[in-house]
Design a protein around this motif. Sequence first.
Motif, PDB file in Angstrom:
ATOM      1  N   VAL A 116      -5.406   7.917  -1.743  1.00 58.59           N
ATOM      2  CA  VAL A 116      -5.724   6.576  -2.249  1.00 58.59           C
ATOM      3  C   VAL A 116      -4.406   5.817  -2.402  1.00 58.59           C
ATOM      4  CG1 VAL A 116      -6.710   5.251  -4.145  1.00 58.59           C
ATOM      5  CG2 VAL A 116      -7.775   7.403  -3.422  1.00 58.59           C
ATOM      6  N   LEU A 117      -4.245   4.744  -1.672  1.00 59.20           N
ATOM      7  CA  LEU A 117      -2.991   3.997  -1.680  1.00 59.20           C
ATOM      8  C   LEU A 117      -2.870   3.155  -2.942  1.00 59.20           C
ATOM      9  CD1 LEU A 117      -2.875   2.813   2.047  1.00 59.20           C
ATOM     10  CD2 LEU A 117      -2.058   4.943   1.037  1.00 59.20           C
ATOM     11  N   ARG A 118      -1.645   3.082  -3.475  1.00 58.53           N
ATOM     12  CA  ARG A 118      -1.406   2.332  -4.700  1.00 58.53           C
ATOM     13  C   ARG A 118      -1.196   0.860  -4.387  1.00 58.53           C
ATOM     14  NH1 ARG A 118       3.252   6.104  -7.287  1.00 58.53           N
ATOM     15  NH2 ARG A 118       4.134   5.576  -5.256  1.00 58.53           N
ATOM     16  N   ASP A 119      -1.675   0.009  -5.295  1.00 60.84           N
ATOM     17  CA  ASP A 119      -1.497  -1.435  -5.158  1.00 60.84           C
ATOM     18  C   ASP A 119      -0.182  -1.831  -5.825  1.00 60.84           C
ATOM     19  OD1 ASP A 119      -1.605  -4.140  -4.958  1.00 60.84           O
ATOM     20  OD2 ASP A 119      -3.523  -4.391  -6.015  1.00 60.84           O
ATOM     21  N   PRO A 120       0.797  -2.301  -5.060  1.00 59.83           N
ATOM     22  CA  PRO A 120       2.098  -2.624  -5.672  1.00 59.83           C
ATOM     23  C   PRO A 120       2.014  -3.752  -6.702  1.00 59.83           C
ATOM     24  CG  PRO A 120       2.012  -3.399  -3.403  1.00 59.83           C
ATOM     25  CD  PRO A 120       0.805  -2.548  -3.619  1.00 59.83           C
ATOM     26  N   ASP A 121       1.010  -4.627  -6.595  1.00 57.85           N
ATOM     27  CA  ASP A 121       0.891  -5.724  -7.556  1.00 57.85           C
ATOM     28  C   ASP A 121       0.480  -5.233  -8.934  1.00 57.85           C
ATOM     29  OD1 ASP A 121       1.570  -7.503  -5.559  1.00 57.85           O
ATOM     30  OD2 ASP A 121      -0.523  -7.864  -4.972  1.00 57.85           O
ATOM     31  N   LYS A 122      -0.038  -4.031  -9.025  1.00 63.37           N
ATOM     32  CA  LYS A 122      -0.483  -3.500 -10.310  1.00 63.37           C
ATOM     33  C   LYS A 122       0.522  -2.538 -10.927  1.00 63.37           C
ATOM     34  CE  LYS A 122      -5.385  -3.875  -9.060  1.00 63.37           C
ATOM     35  NZ  LYS A 122      -6.674  -3.146  -8.897  1.00 63.37           N
ATOM     36  N   GLU A 123       1.695  -2.398 -10.312  1.00 63.68           N
ATOM     37  CA  GLU A 123       2.722  -1.485 -10.821  1.00 63.68           C
ATOM     38  C   GLU A 123       3.793  -2.266 -11.573  1.00 63.68           C
ATOM     39  OE1 GLU A 123       2.661   2.272  -7.836  1.00 63.68           O
ATOM     40  OE2 GLU A 123       3.826   0.527  -7.171  1.00 63.68           O
ATOM     41  N   GLY A 124       4.574  -1.540 -12.367  1.00 64.21           N
ATOM     42  CA  GLY A 124       5.590  -2.171 -13.201  1.00 64.21           C
ATOM     43  C   GLY A 124       6.828  -2.574 -12.409  1.00 64.21           C
ATOM     44  N   TRP A 125       7.772  -3.189 -13.177  1.00 62.11           N
ATOM     45  CA  TRP A 125       8.998  -3.697 -12.539  1.00 62.11           C
ATOM     46  C   TRP A 125       9.879  -2.572 -12.022  1.00 62.11           C
ATOM     47  CZ3 TRP A 125      13.695  -2.168 -14.389  1.00 62.11           C
ATOM     48  CH2 TRP A 125      13.716  -1.602 -15.672  1.00 62.11           C
ATOM     49  N   GLN A 126       9.748  -1.368 -12.616  1.00 60.02           N
ATOM     50  CA  GLN A 126      10.570  -0.261 -12.132  1.00 60.02           C
ATOM     51  C   GLN A 126      10.248   0.055 -10.676  1.00 60.02           C
ATOM     52  OE1 GLN A 126       8.675  -0.203 -14.830  1.00 60.02           O
ATOM     53  NE2 GLN A 126       9.834   0.538 -16.639  1.00 60.02           N
ATOM     54  N   ASP A 128       8.849  -2.018  -8.569  1.00 59.88           N
ATOM     55  CA  ASP A 128       9.294  -3.168  -7.761  1.00 59.88           C
ATOM     56  C   ASP A 128      10.775  -3.045  -7.436  1.00 59.88           C
ATOM     57  OD1 ASP A 128       6.771  -4.250  -7.755  1.00 59.88           O
ATOM     58  OD2 ASP A 128       7.147  -5.558  -9.492  1.00 59.88           O
ATOM     59  N   SER A 129      11.573  -2.660  -8.445  1.00 61.73           N
ATOM     60  CA  SER A 129      13.014  -2.492  -8.212  1.00 61.73           C
ATOM     61  C   SER A 129      13.270  -1.372  -7.214  1.00 61.73           C
ATOM     62  CB  SER A 129      13.718  -2.183  -9.537  1.00 61.73           C
ATOM     63  OG  SER A 129      13.523  -3.233 -10.466  1.00 61.73           O
ATOM     64  N   ALA A 130      12.484  -0.283  -7.334  1.00 57.78           N
ATOM     65  CA  ALA A 130      12.670   0.833  -6.406  1.00 57.78           C
ATOM     66  C   ALA A 130      12.336   0.427  -4.983  1.00 57.78           C
ATOM     67  CB  ALA A 130      11.801   2.019  -6.845  1.00 57.78           C
ATOM     68  N   ARG A 131      11.234  -0.336  -4.820  1.00 57.98           N
ATOM     69  CA  ARG A 131      10.865  -0.789  -3.471  1.00 57.98           C
ATOM     70  C   ARG A 131      11.908  -1.764  -2.915  1.00 57.98           C
ATOM     71  NH1 ARG A 131       5.716  -0.513  -5.798  1.00 57.98           N
ATOM     72  NH2 ARG A 131       5.817  -2.667  -6.511  1.00 57.98           N
ATOM     73  N   PHE A 132      12.428  -2.641  -3.791  1.00 58.63           N
ATOM     74  CA  PHE A 132      13.466  -3.573  -3.317  1.00 58.63           C
ATOM     75  C   PHE A 132      14.696  -2.801  -2.854  1.00 58.63           C
ATOM     76  CE2 PHE A 132      17.320  -6.008  -4.227  1.00 58.63           C
ATOM     77  CZ  PHE A 132      17.116  -7.134  -3.436  1.00 58.63           C
ATOM     78  N   LEU A 133      15.084  -1.779  -3.639  1.00 57.04           N
ATOM     79  CA  LEU A 133      16.241  -0.971  -3.246  1.00 57.04           C
ATOM     80  C   LEU A 133      15.971  -0.227  -1.944  1.00 57.04           C
ATOM     81  CD1 LEU A 133      19.065   0.047  -3.973  1.00 57.04           C
ATOM     82  CD2 LEU A 133      18.007   1.874  -5.299  1.00 57.04           C
ATOM     83  N   ASP A 134      14.731   0.274  -1.796  1.00 59.45           N
ATOM     84  CA  ASP A 134      14.368   0.939  -0.534  1.00 59.45           C
ATOM     85  C   ASP A 134      14.541   0.002   0.651  1.00 59.45           C
ATOM     86  OD1 ASP A 134      13.762   3.246  -1.842  1.00 59.45           O
ATOM     87  OD2 ASP A 134      11.594   2.895  -1.913  1.00 59.45           O
ATOM     88  N   GLY A 135      14.014  -1.220   0.501  1.00 59.31           N
ATOM     89  CA  GLY A 135      14.112  -2.175   1.603  1.00 59.31           C
ATOM     90  C   GLY A 135      15.547  -2.545   1.917  1.00 59.31           C
TER      91      GLY A 135
END
Length: 520
Positions: A116-126, A128-135
């Motif tokens: 079941v894939l997670r919805d990034p809009d429902k996750e916290g800023w941590q 979001d920061s991790a995904r930004f760093l990944d990108g």
Amino acid sequence: MDPLDAPDSERDLNLVWSAKVSLTPRILAVNIVALLLLAGGFFYLDSFRSRILDSRIAQASREARLIADAIRATPAARHDALLMEYARDTGARLRLYAPDGRLTADTRAMGSRNAVLRDPDKEGWQQDSARFLDGAIDTVVGAVRPPLYRERLGDRGLQWPDVRAALDPTIARASVWRAPDRTPVITAAASYGDGIVFTTANAIDITNTVRIERFRLTVVLAIVALLSVLLSLFLARTIVKPLRRLARAAVRVRLGRAREVVVPRLPDRRDEIGLLARALSDMSGALRDRIDATEAFAADVTHELKNPLASVRSAVEGLSRVTDPALRAQLLGIVRDDVLRLDRLITDISEASRLDAQLSRAKFEPVDVAAMIDGLLEQRRARGIDRGVAIDFDREPGALVSEGEGTRLERVFENLIDNALSFSPDNARVAIAAGRSDDMLVVSVEDEGPGVPDDERESVFRRFHSVRPESEAFGRHSGLGLAIARTIVEGHGGQIMVESREDMSRGARFVVHLPLGARD
């Protein structure tokens, strides 16, 4: 020549691209290079992630083939139970498609919540920061970006590339997709004869593992960057700041403010900068002394020239008013003597002012000092010695050789002999001795004159210091002879001094020490 004194090659000291950059940015740049090498660990993490993904893709392809083989060997009534069992074991979502692409079974419809894939809009800023760093890191390292994972409707199974490829029973294909939260999704398909089994797994553990390692590397990189900046500031403070102080002091010296400038000696530093500071300080002090000596010399020259010039002017003015032939002849004699005195002064001043520079360029050769003194004495006796003064020369046998310039050394001993003869009383004796003492050649000149008081034994070598015997006519000496002699001797690495006579009798004793040279 000492290797430390040899001039460095300009080619070895030239800088190409960094010549216009100050030391502080260069120090920082060197440390940044080390940081960049450490940051290369992010490239390693990308290759590490790629290897894990490749391994998971191969595993997913094998698992899909094994499940397909198990389904082929199991009755159709047992397919749903078998799929749920494999879903629990593998953590993947399993689907069966007919050859025309229709969905015939789905573990999610059976109650499994795998993949079941997670919805990034429902996750916290941590997150979001991790995904930004990944990108950001994926962009820097140039990582390949998989296509976005999107679900297909139940009757459109052939839209999955893996399902289409699995229509060929010999192919078991697997693919990597990108979930909305940037985690990898691995799909695989294999034919079981009557249909195709399709597996879907969200490999969140791979992303979490890579993120943990990236976080650790980022922390290490941040700490190293902070230490690097502090080290750069420390080096700038301990290297660049003292060099700038020395440079400013050198500029002030160049601008003619040598007396006002105190060049820091940095006595606590024992490194090259400390050596440079003390060398510049000594050089500044020597330059200050040289300037003071030059100014004093100029003042002394002015004073010494004014006296004969005043005498000449007075005599010339008297000639225009005097008619008595005897008095006019006396005035002309004064003019002639003063002109001769001026000529001697100018000659000696010219030699004294150029002597240091000439000695620094002179080419030294072996000189037999004893033979030189013999020649000087023969010339003196041939011209005749006044007042019945006798000269004795006692020398060691053999050649007494020193490295030097012959004409300059002749001037030294000629001045000493003239000085001894001038101060000697009538029918006195001048004793000259030459010999060796340790590694030095020693020449002494003794007279029976009034001698040199202890408090004047250093001042007699100053320029224009002239204490003449009462019997000598005024102006016959410039007061530069002993000063010139000392400059020549010290330029040859030797020493000249005044001592008491060894027999403690009345008179002066001048001693010259010169380095012994190689004998032929």
